[in-house]
Design an enzyme around this catalytic site. Structure first.
Site, PDB file in Angstrom:
ATOM      1  N   GLY A 143       3.598  19.306 -41.531  1.00  0.00           N
ATOM      2  CA  GLY A 143       4.207  20.468 -40.863  1.00  0.00           C
ATOM      3  C   GLY A 143       5.174  20.029 -39.777  1.00  0.00           C
TER       4      GLY A 143
ATOM      5  N   VAL B 217      13.254   4.949 -32.031  1.00  0.00           N
ATOM      6  CA  VAL B 217      14.473   4.202 -32.392  1.00  0.00           C
ATOM      7  C   VAL B 217      14.965   3.382 -31.198  1.00  0.00           C
ATOM      8  CG1 VAL B 217      16.916   4.451 -33.030  1.00  0.00           C
ATOM      9  CG2 VAL B 217      15.171   5.821 -34.197  1.00  0.00           C
TER      10      VAL B 217
ATOM     11  N   ARG C 179       5.944  17.472 -47.869  1.00  0.00           N
ATOM     12  CA  ARG C 179       4.621  17.062 -48.338  1.00  0.00           C
ATOM     13  C   ARG C 179       4.847  16.359 -49.661  1.00  0.00           C
ATOM     14  NH1 ARG C 179       3.273  21.805 -45.223  1.00  0.00           N
ATOM     15  NH2 ARG C 179       1.856  21.049 -43.619  1.00  0.00           N
TER      16      ARG C 179
ATOM     17  N   ASP D 295      -3.046  15.115 -39.137  1.00  0.00           N
ATOM     18  CA  ASP D 295      -4.104  14.202 -39.598  1.00  0.00           C
ATOM     19  C   ASP D 295      -3.990  13.883 -41.086  1.00  0.00           C
ATOM     20  OD1 ASP D 295      -4.997  16.730 -40.365  1.00  0.00           O
ATOM     21  OD2 ASP D 295      -7.106  16.194 -40.120  1.00  0.00           O
TER      22      ASP D 295
ATOM     23  N   THR E  30       2.047  18.312 -34.231  1.00  0.00           N
ATOM     24  CA  THR E  30       1.583  19.544 -34.863  1.00  0.00           C
ATOM     25  C   THR E  30       1.500  20.645 -33.817  1.00  0.00           C
ATOM     26  OG1 THR E  30      -0.403  20.689 -35.683  1.00  0.00           O
ATOM     27  CG2 THR E  30      -0.768  18.525 -34.779  1.00  0.00           C
TER      28      THR E  30
ATOM     29  N   ASP F 140      -0.412  23.032 -33.885  1.00  0.00           N
ATOM     30  CA  ASP F 140      -1.772  23.605 -33.821  1.00  0.00           C
ATOM     31  C   ASP F 140      -2.679  22.961 -32.771  1.00  0.00           C
ATOM     32  OD1 ASP F 140      -1.227  25.437 -35.768  1.00  0.00           O
ATOM     33  OD2 ASP F 140      -1.865  24.127 -37.398  1.00  0.00           O
TER      34      ASP F 140
ATOM     35  N   ASP G 165      -4.783  20.702 -33.030  1.00  0.00           N
ATOM     36  CA  ASP G 165      -6.167  20.544 -33.491  1.00  0.00           C
ATOM     37  C   ASP G 165      -6.433  19.120 -33.950  1.00  0.00           C
ATOM     38  OD1 ASP G 165      -4.437  20.814 -35.576  1.00  0.00           O
ATOM     39  OD2 ASP G 165      -5.786  21.973 -36.843  1.00  0.00           O
TER      40      ASP G 165
ATOM     41  N   ARG H 100      -4.011  28.219 -38.638  1.00  0.00           N
ATOM     42  CA  ARG H 100      -4.860  28.490 -39.800  1.00  0.00           C
ATOM     43  C   ARG H 100      -6.304  28.073 -39.534  1.00  0.00           C
ATOM     44  NH1 ARG H 100      -1.939  25.778 -44.189  1.00  0.00           N
ATOM     45  NH2 ARG H 100      -0.115  26.710 -43.278  1.00  0.00           N
TER      46      ARG H 100
ATOM     47  N   GLU I 142      -3.779  33.360 -37.337  1.00  0.00           N
ATOM     48  CA  GLU I 142      -3.640  33.717 -38.760  1.00  0.00           C
ATOM     49  C   GLU I 142      -4.892  33.383 -39.572  1.00  0.00           C
ATOM     50  OE1 GLU I 142      -0.548  31.425 -40.772  1.00  0.00           O
ATOM     51  OE2 GLU I 142      -0.902  29.791 -39.370  1.00  0.00           O
TER      52      GLU I 142
HETATM   53  P1  ADP Z   1      -0.231  17.092 -41.810  1.00  0.00           P
HETATM   54  O1  ADP Z   1       0.169  15.670 -41.608  1.00  0.00           O
HETATM   55  O2  ADP Z   1       0.610  18.029 -41.014  1.00  0.00           O
HETATM   56  O3  ADP Z   1      -1.725  17.277 -41.619  1.00  0.00           O
HETATM   57  P2  ADP Z   1      -0.567  17.257 -44.730  1.00  0.00           P
HETATM   58  O4  ADP Z   1      -2.053  17.357 -44.664  1.00  0.00           O
HETATM   59  O5  ADP Z   1       0.146  18.145 -45.667  1.00  0.00           O
HETATM   60  O6  ADP Z   1       0.121  17.495 -43.307  1.00  0.00           O
HETATM   61  O7  ADP Z   1      -0.212  15.726 -45.085  1.00  0.00           O
HETATM   62  C1  ADP Z   1       1.123  15.305 -45.202  1.00  0.00           C
HETATM   63  C2  ADP Z   1       1.271  14.341 -46.337  1.00  0.00           C
HETATM   64  O8  ADP Z   1       0.443  13.181 -46.104  1.00  0.00           O
HETATM   65  C3  ADP Z   1       0.805  14.851 -47.694  1.00  0.00           C
HETATM   66  O9  ADP Z   1       1.792  15.616 -48.349  1.00  0.00           O
HETATM   67  C4  ADP Z   1       0.524  13.567 -48.449  1.00  0.00           C
HETATM   68  O10 ADP Z   1       1.717  13.001 -48.946  1.00  0.00           O
HETATM   69  C5  ADP Z   1      -0.013  12.661 -47.344  1.00  0.00           C
HETATM   70  N1  ADP Z   1      -1.486  12.683 -47.376  1.00  0.00           N
HETATM   71  C6  ADP Z   1      -2.315  13.607 -46.840  1.00  0.00           C
HETATM   72  N2  ADP Z   1      -3.613  13.318 -47.103  1.00  0.00           N
HETATM   73  C7  ADP Z   1      -3.601  12.183 -47.845  1.00  0.00           C
HETATM   74  C8  ADP Z   1      -4.605  11.368 -48.459  1.00  0.00           C
HETATM   75  N3  ADP Z   1      -5.894  11.671 -48.346  1.00  0.00           N
HETATM   76  N4  ADP Z   1      -4.201  10.290 -49.163  1.00  0.00           N
HETATM   77  C9  ADP Z   1      -2.903   9.962 -49.282  1.00  0.00           C
HETATM   78  N5  ADP Z   1      -1.905  10.682 -48.739  1.00  0.00           N
HETATM   79  C10 ADP Z   1      -2.230  11.777 -48.025  1.00  0.00           C
END
Ligand code: ADP
Length: 329
Positions: A16, A29, A77, A108, A131, A133, A135, A177, A228
């Site tokens: 996100g 950088v 993602r 995370d 993030t 959020d 969280d 969420r 939400e």
């Molecule tokens: P955020 O980092 O905001 O929590 P996501 O949970 O969508 O967002 O994770 C971002 C990207 O990190 C995912 O689209 C995926 O490519 C990678 N990712 C997330 N979880 C895993 C996992 N368990 N193993 C490998 N890649 C992961």
């Protein structure tokens, strides 16, 4: 700790988006270049790593971005990165450039991916929490939260003006969420009568009672802020219940939505992003790996990726909800 010295690092934003990510990219950088590292920007998170969308970053590449929302590296993602085959392609691409260290700005989920990648291919990864959020365990601040919550406050203040003019009951839905921090902070800061968050069970009867009681006292303006991911889901569903139970109330709904993700980052978000970006590169130089740079009690803290997962984040205490009730009475 790693004994291999990093010479070329990659930076990416993943998951996100959050305002302030640009300030973090800039810090990574510039700190990298100051330390004679080559720095590469990886576009669209892990998707760009797999598609070899990687660009050399110079000091000027990050000029005039500290005040801009969004992320110049874009974010995405990637399902492919969840699979070993996808990560192997990503590694081959990094190898071509000689990239031997990574800074991952994201949530995370992104750190979970970074951890797997680092273990499989021996590339040290450092995380920066980005993030809205808030969280995540291991940090009191995540990049973007302060901006998002201030955007929500500004919007709710405006809604209050119009609801006051018409004696209305307004349900405002904010993002979150799984976490109620934006709802809690923006609700308290705007004097909301009720705040509903995913962390606590919503007693609908108690909510109706409190709204009816306020109606009786001719307190006709009522602001309910909901996250939400609240138990009653979106604000529209909650409004239906309230309209049925209190037909005399002039009930309206406003869903703030994606405006909370955009806009120029606040001073606080720029500061923590700059701080974390600097320490992320320093960590790579010192041979650290698989940790997130966070701030706890105003001090930089390093937390292993495994311990940053949002299930472990500090839960919102019941004490806060008690204070909300008292201040809104
Ligand atoms: P955020 O980092 O905001 O929590 P996501 O949970 O969508 O967002 O994770 C971002 C990207 O990190 C995912 O689209 C995926 O490519 C990678 N990712 C997330 N979880 C895993 C996992 N368990 N193993 C490998 N890649 C992961």
């Amino acid at each position: 700790m790693s004994t291999k010295k990093v010479t070329k690092i990659g930076v990416l934003t993943s998951g996100g988006d959050a305002p302030g990510m640009n300030a973090a990219i800039r810090a990574v950088v510039r700190t990298g270049l100051y330390n004679d590292l080559e720095v590469y920007g990886i576009m669209r998170g892990y998707a760009g790593m797999i598609e070899n969308d990687i660009i050399r970053m110079e000091s000027r590449s990050v000029a005039n971005i500290i005040q801009r929302g969004g992320t110049i590296l874009k974010t995405a993602r990637s399902k492919e990165f969840m699979e070993p085959e996808g990560r192997a392609i990503a590694y081959e691409n990094l190898k071509q450039f000689g990239i031997d260290g990574l800074v991952v700005i994201g949530g995370d989920g992104s750190f979970r991916g970074a951890q797997k990648f680092s273990n499989e291919f021996d590339i040290p990864c450092i995380g920066i929490p980005g993030t809205i959020d808030r969280d995540m365990a291991g940090t009191d601040y995540t990049i973007g939260f302060d901006t998002a919550v201030n955007t929500a406050v500004e919007a709710i203040d405006k809604i209050r003006d119009t609801m006051d003019a018409h004696d209305r009951l307004f349900i405002v839905e904010v993002m979150g969420r799984d976490a109620g921090y934006i709802a809690l902070h923006s609700g308290i800061a705007t004097g909301a009568e009720n705040i509903l968050i995913p962390e606590t069970k919503t007693d609908i009867e108690d909510l109706i009672r409190s709204l009816c009681e306020k109606e009786k006292r001719k307190k006709l303006v009522n602001l309910v802020v909901v996250a939400e991911g609240g138990e009653y889901g979106d604000a529209n569903k909650l409004a239906e219940i309230i309209k049925e139970r209190i037909p005399t109330a002039d009930t309206r709904v406003c869903i703030l939505g994606h405006i909370q993700r955009g806009g120029s980052p606040t001073c606080q978000d720029r500061l923590i992003a700059s701080h974390m970006g600097y320490y992320a590169v320093e960590s790579l130089l010192l041979g650290r790996r698989n940790i997130m740079v966070g701030v706890l009690n105003n001090k930089i803290q390093y937390t292993p990726f495994n311990d940053t997962i949002k299930e472990k984040h500090q839960r919102i205490g019941q004490e806060w909800m008690r204070i909300v009730k008292i201040l809104a009475s």
